[in-house]
Design an enzyme around this catalytic site. Structure first.
Site, PDB file in Angstrom:
ATOM      1  N   ASP A  45       0.842  -1.198   0.000  1.00 14.85           N
ATOM      2  CA  ASP A  45       0.000   0.000   0.000  1.00 14.85           C
ATOM      3  C   ASP A  45       0.879   1.252   0.000  1.00 14.85           C
ATOM      4  O   ASP A  45       0.383   2.380  -0.025  1.00 14.85           O
ATOM      5  CB  ASP A  45      -1.004  -0.002   1.157  1.00 14.85           C
ATOM      6  CG  ASP A  45      -0.348  -0.017   2.526  1.00 14.85           C
ATOM      7  OD1 ASP A  45       0.895  -0.091   2.595  1.00 14.85           O
ATOM      8  OD2 ASP A  45      -1.074   0.048   3.531  1.00 14.85           O
ATOM      9  N   SER A  46       2.216   1.043  -0.018  1.00 13.28           N
ATOM     10  CA  SER A  46       3.152   2.143  -0.278  1.00 13.28           C
ATOM     11  C   SER A  46       2.863   2.737  -1.652  1.00 13.28           C
ATOM     12  O   SER A  46       3.383   3.806  -1.986  1.00 13.28           O
ATOM     13  CB  SER A  46       4.600   1.651  -0.197  1.00 13.28           C
ATOM     14  OG  SER A  46       4.769   0.458  -0.936  1.00 13.28           O
ATOM     15  N   ASP A  84      -1.072  -6.318  -0.542  1.00 18.62           N
ATOM     16  CA  ASP A  84      -1.189  -5.656   0.753  1.00 18.62           C
ATOM     17  C   ASP A  84      -2.641  -5.214   0.956  1.00 18.62           C
ATOM     18  O   ASP A  84      -3.214  -4.555   0.085  1.00 18.62           O
ATOM     19  CB  ASP A  84      -0.288  -4.413   0.727  1.00 18.62           C
ATOM     20  CG  ASP A  84       0.251  -4.054   2.087  1.00 18.62           C
ATOM     21  OD1 ASP A  84      -0.081  -4.744   3.064  1.00 18.62           O
ATOM     22  OD2 ASP A  84       1.036  -3.085   2.161  1.00 18.62           O
ATOM     23  N   LYS A 114      -1.211  -9.576   2.616  1.00 17.27           N
ATOM     24  CA  LYS A 114      -0.467  -9.142   3.808  1.00 17.27           C
ATOM     25  C   LYS A 114      -1.364  -8.196   4.586  1.00 17.27           C
ATOM     26  O   LYS A 114      -2.064  -7.384   3.983  1.00 17.27           O
ATOM     27  CB  LYS A 114       0.826  -8.414   3.424  1.00 17.27           C
ATOM     28  CG  LYS A 114       1.553  -7.799   4.621  1.00 17.27           C
ATOM     29  CD  LYS A 114       2.925  -7.283   4.274  1.00 17.27           C
ATOM     30  CE  LYS A 114       2.946  -5.875   3.759  1.00 17.27           C
ATOM     31  NZ  LYS A 114       2.358  -4.865   4.682  1.00 17.27           N
ATOM     32  N   GLU A 116      -1.445  -5.737   8.354  1.00 14.31           N
ATOM     33  CA  GLU A 116      -0.661  -5.183   9.458  1.00 14.31           C
ATOM     34  C   GLU A 116      -1.315  -5.465  10.805  1.00 14.31           C
ATOM     35  O   GLU A 116      -2.539  -5.443  10.919  1.00 14.31           O
ATOM     36  CB  GLU A 116      -0.541  -3.656   9.291  1.00 14.31           C
ATOM     37  CG  GLU A 116       0.218  -3.236   8.044  1.00 14.31           C
ATOM     38  CD  GLU A 116       0.405  -1.723   7.939  1.00 14.31           C
ATOM     39  OE1 GLU A 116       0.032  -0.992   8.891  1.00 14.31           O
ATOM     40  OE2 GLU A 116       0.924  -1.284   6.906  1.00 14.31           O
ATOM     41  N   GLU A 183       9.119  -4.600  10.456  1.00  7.70           N
ATOM     42  CA  GLU A 183       9.547  -3.295   9.946  1.00  7.70           C
ATOM     43  C   GLU A 183      10.108  -2.411  11.061  1.00  7.70           C
ATOM     44  O   GLU A 183       9.461  -2.177  12.092  1.00  7.70           O
ATOM     45  CB  GLU A 183       8.359  -2.594   9.266  1.00  7.70           C
ATOM     46  CG  GLU A 183       8.735  -1.229   8.694  1.00  7.70           C
ATOM     47  CD  GLU A 183       7.815  -0.717   7.610  1.00  7.70           C
ATOM     48  OE1 GLU A 183       6.930  -1.463   7.130  1.00  7.70           O
ATOM     49  OE2 GLU A 183       7.987   0.454   7.214  1.00  7.70           O
TER      50      GLU A 183
HETATM   51  O1  KIV Z   1       3.529  -1.115   1.692  1.00  8.41           O
HETATM   52  C1  KIV Z   1       4.671  -1.609   1.581  1.00  8.41           C
HETATM   53  O2  KIV Z   1       5.391  -1.397   0.610  1.00  8.41           O
HETATM   54  C2  KIV Z   1       5.118  -2.480   2.664  1.00  8.41           C
HETATM   55  C3  KIV Z   1       6.527  -2.962   2.654  1.00  8.41           C
HETATM   56  C4  KIV Z   1       7.490  -1.874   2.717  1.00  8.41           C
HETATM   57  C5  KIV Z   1       6.772  -3.989   3.672  1.00  8.41           C
HETATM   58  O3  KIV Z   1       4.361  -2.785   3.528  1.00  8.41           O
END
Ligand code: KIV
Length: 281
Positions: A45-46, A84, A114, A116, A183
């Site tokens: 989600d980056s 994510d 993924k 969190e 992280e």
């Molecule tokens: O959103 C993302 O890119 C991440 C990674 C940096 C682990 O969660």
């Protein structure tokens, strides 16, 4: 070429083979990274930061993430594709969470999701795993909680938070997660957690003793210049390359050096007889 699966990652941990993970958001980068041999591609989600230009990851939506995951899936043949789950796509009712996670697999060809968090997401993880959806956990500096933390600093430096993180990692493994991202936590804690788990840990800013490492592809390529993080190793400075190429293009256009005759199309005849002449009004 052997396809990487969640089971392959467990095997890699058993034989102490480190796992290399990068993010990607589009088919072109995904294909380049896949062909280079990356083990896992995470559509993070980056994307909200490096694609959409926001200052946090909080604005990423299900629709945006589904789009990016679907694009990335078309570039991948070998790597495991992890999607994510964005903010508020899994902190909701169990039914909606299952539906959202399922969409990543059913509609966008992800092979895992993924999410969190520790204790508060354990039941969610169990439910998704029971439904056949592999889950990667994410502990430490979880960017969706950035406003709760009040900044991007290292997490779990103190005894209480470190003990909680350790417990959370064990609980995620117990709940069926196939891997956990750690992280920005102290390297000693990451080493301890990695030793205690059978599933692989994937570190980002958490020292050398995790079972694998992940970086945001735009960071390690030097394309994202808004944040300079100590844990990012820049393997190239593509930002400089891009600026240089764009400047050359601008100069060529302004000075009439682009396109050349070789870069243009001409009709057989020298005259413009094939081009219709319209009488002037
Ligand atoms: O959103 C993302 O890119 C991440 C990674 C940096 C682990 O969660």
């Amino acid at each position: 070429m052997k396809k990487i699966t969640t089971a392959s990652l467990l095997e890699m941990k058993k034989r102490a083979e480190r796992i290399a993970v990068l993010t990607a958001y589009d088919a072109t980068f995904a294909q380049l990274q896949d062909r280079a041999g990356i083990d896992v591609i995470l559509v993070g989600d980056s994307a909200a930061m490096v694609m959409a230009g926001d200052s946090t990851t909080l604005s990423a939506t299900m629709d945006q993430m589904l789009y990016h995951v679907s694009c990335v899936s078309k570039g991948i043949e070998r790597a495991l594709l992890v999607a994510d789950m964005p903010f508020l796509s899994f902190q909701i009712t169990p039914e909606e969470t299952l539906e959202n996670a399922g969409m990543f697999l059913a509609e966008a060809s992800a092979e895992a999701v993924k999410l969190e968090g520790g204790k508060p997401v354990i039941e969610t993880v169990k439910r998704l795993v029971d439904a056949g959806i592999p889950v990667m956990g994410h502990l430490g500096l979880t960017p969706q909680s950035i406003h709760k933390f009040g900044g991007w600093g290292v997490r779990a430096k103190g005894k209480v938070e470190a003990a909680q993180l350790y417990e959370d990692a064990l609980a995620l493994e117990e709940a069926g997660a196939f891997s956990i991202v750690l992280e920005k936590i102290p390297a000693q804690l990451a080493a301890k957690v990695s030793q205690a788990l059978k599933i692989p840990t994937i570190g980002i800013g958490s020292g050398p003793d995790c079972d694998g490492q992940v970086l945001v592809n735009y960071d390690m390529l030097g394309l994202y210049e808004q944040m300079c993080l100590k844990f990012v190793r820049q393997y190239r400075k593509l930002g400089e390359e891009v600026r240089g190429a764009v400047k050359e293009f601008i100069t060529d256009v302004k000075e009439g050096n682009f396109p050349s005759a070789e870069e243009s199309y001409y009709t057989e005849t020298k005259e413009d007889e094939n081009i219709p002449h319209y009488p002037r009004p």
